[in-house]
Design an enzyme around this catalytic site. Structure first.
Site, PDB file in Angstrom:
ATOM      1  N   GLY A 195       0.828  -1.203   0.000  1.00 53.20           N
ATOM      2  CA  GLY A 195       0.000   0.000   0.000  1.00 53.20           C
ATOM      3  C   GLY A 195       0.857   1.245   0.000  1.00 53.20           C
ATOM      4  N   PHE A 201       2.476   9.906   3.080  1.00 53.18           N
ATOM      5  CA  PHE A 201       3.839  10.202   3.512  1.00 53.18           C
ATOM      6  C   PHE A 201       4.758   8.986   3.485  1.00 53.18           C
ATOM      7  CE2 PHE A 201       0.782  12.635   6.181  1.00 53.18           C
ATOM      8  CZ  PHE A 201       0.870  13.826   5.473  1.00 53.18           C
ATOM      9  N   LYS A 261       4.893   4.323   2.644  1.00 54.42           N
ATOM     10  CA  LYS A 261       4.245   3.107   2.163  1.00 54.42           C
ATOM     11  C   LYS A 261       3.834   2.204   3.312  1.00 54.42           C
ATOM     12  CE  LYS A 261       6.022   2.650  -2.506  1.00 54.42           C
ATOM     13  NZ  LYS A 261       6.671   1.762  -3.491  1.00 54.42           N
ATOM     14  N   LYS A 282       3.508   0.539   8.521  1.00 52.14           N
ATOM     15  CA  LYS A 282       3.192   1.825   7.896  1.00 52.14           C
ATOM     16  C   LYS A 282       4.271   2.806   8.318  1.00 52.14           C
ATOM     17  CE  LYS A 282      -0.322   5.497   8.210  1.00 52.14           C
ATOM     18  NZ  LYS A 282      -1.663   5.834   8.746  1.00 52.14           N
ATOM     19  N   ASP A 337     -13.653   9.556   8.892  1.00 53.25           N
ATOM     20  CA  ASP A 337     -13.250   9.289   7.504  1.00 53.25           C
ATOM     21  C   ASP A 337     -13.574   7.850   7.098  1.00 53.25           C
ATOM     22  OD1 ASP A 337     -12.277  10.070   5.047  1.00 53.25           O
ATOM     23  OD2 ASP A 337     -10.170   9.668   5.534  1.00 53.25           O
TER      24      ASP A 337
END
Length: 425
Positions: free
Chosen positions: A27, A31, A33, A49, A143
């Site tokens: 992914g 800022f 991957k 992450k 979100d």
């Protein structure tokens, strides 16, 4: 794509990148991957992450990264992508999270065209359980959308990406516009003040999109999108009744209700989730078994195929961007000589190890870390053709003079009860 290091790894010290073998990228975020990593001692696989500090500072997103780090420490739920480790080196901040190799719902929606109703019921029930838990932790996600819902290899749905999530206030409604515009509740785009009730609206929009492969409200620019969310009637496509039962349409009407006083999931005194559990659409769900992950998901991702965009790895192979590598930290960095943003990350993006650390709550302290990002990288800005990108995340600073609860002559949902279900506190 591992990396060998000649010196032995000190597992008795604080967790760091040397504790993990690096595998494929799965992914890409604003800022950095997301890649699969394997803990060298436990051999467990996780998602790593990583946030490039310099890029984060340029985008004025330091406060959001620290906010996400703190909120994730408070959360531990079966249908959330939970934090397991957090640490940093000189260049990056790292989140080590539960690994979800089933892909996000956007990926599956685009691949399948639309999602069968029984599958949507199951996913929405799992997501409703997660939202109820978050709200009892006084957390508003802000979100929720198919892109931020990940499947594990068995087909269970999990909420991820808490970059714009906040602790909602018990005394003040929030007014900052945050989230992805196509999924924002009317009280957000209308700047009327909002709290956790907006997540139930977003869940309704998400369910609608999964069933019909379109959203109920749309617009080519922010003004038209706002007007559609505030004024357009809720309509269902012609094929609606062939894809969705009357009970499903009733649930969608309940969730996509402009009035939070009657919106499904928002009844006061913590009874909103009971209304969802008792709704006819979820009559097939054994909620206790669901929350114990004892139910068989009706859709299992094909693990023989990649359930993500395989091009994420190509950037490193083609040297488009610098690959992630293990690197030792500089010894005893001088905080006084650091620029303020780097020092803030150094001091506030603290180490977390779920094997050693006790989860703690930062409520209400994390509401005043700093200014929320308004960079174009995180903003739902029009393209060069003035076309809105409705699924892009936006976040802006809260406005001064946000309406107080006691000064409003409108319905304010009561904080959900804290007695139900699992909790990490």
């Amino acid at each position: 794509m591992g990396c060998c290091f000649s010196e032995p790894v000190d597992f008795s010290g604080e967790v760091n990148l040397f504790h993990f073998d690096l595998h494929r990228a799965v992914g890409k975020g604003a800022f950095g991957k997301v890649r699969v990593v394997e803990h060298k001692r436990s051999k467990k696989l996780y998602a790593l992450k990583y946030i490039d500090k310099s890029r984060c500072i340029r985008q004025k997103a330091v406060a959001n990264v620290i906010q996400e780090r703190r909120l994730l420490e408070e959360i531990d739920h079966p249908f959330v992508v939970n934090l397991r480790y957090a640490f940093q080196d000189d260049e990056n901040c790292f989140f080590v999270l539960d690994l979800m190799l089933g892909g996000d719902l956007r990926f599956h929606l685009e691949r399948r065209g639309y999602i069968r109703e029984d599958i949507v019921i199951f996913w929405i029930a799992e997501l409703a359980s997660a939202l109820d838990y978050l709200h009892r932790q006084r957390i508003c996600h802000r979100d929720l959308k198919p892109d931020n819902i990940l499947l594990d290899s068995e087909g269970h749905a999990h909420i991820t990406d808490f970059n714009v999530a906040i602790h909602y206030s018990e005394k003040r409604l929030h007014t900052s516009v945050a989230g992805s515009m196509a999924y924002m509740a009317p009280e957000v785009v209308g700047r009327r003040g909002y709290n956790w009730a907006v997540d139930w609206w977003s869940l309704g929009i998400t369910a609608y999109e999964l069933l019909f492969h379109k959203r109920p409200f749309d617009g080519r620019n922010a003004e038209k999108m706002t007007n559609s969310i505030l004024k357009d009637p809720l309509r269902f496509p012609e094929e609606g009744r062939s894809r969705c039962s009357e009970a499903g349409l009733s649930a969608l009407r309940g969730l996509i209700d402009r009035d939070p006083s009657t919106r499904l999931g928002c009844r006061p005194n913590g009874l909103g989730f009971d209304d969802i559990r008792n709704h006819e659409w979820f009559s097939s769900i054994d909620w206790d078994a669901l929350e114990a992950k004892e139910l068989q998901p009706p859709y299992v991702p094909d693990m023989e195929r990649a359930n993500f965009d395989v091009s994420h790895e190509l950037d490193e192979f083609l040297m488009v961007e610098k690959p992630l590598t293990h690197s030792k930290r500089k010894a005893n960095p001088d905080l006084e000589k650091m620029r303020p943003e780097l020092r803030q990350l150094e001091e506030q993006f603290t180490v977390y190890d779920f094997d050693r650390s006790q989860r703690m709550s930062y409520y209400p302290h994390n509401q005043a870390i700093g200014t929320e990002s308004t960079s174009t990288d995180r903003t739902c800005a029009p393209s060069t053709t003035a076309t809105l990108i409705p699924t892009a995340t936006i976040v802006e600073r809260s406005q001064a003079g946000s309406p107080m609860f006691e000064s409003q002559h409108r319905y304010i949902p009561t904080i959900p009860a804290t007695s139900r279900g699992p909790t990490s506190m």
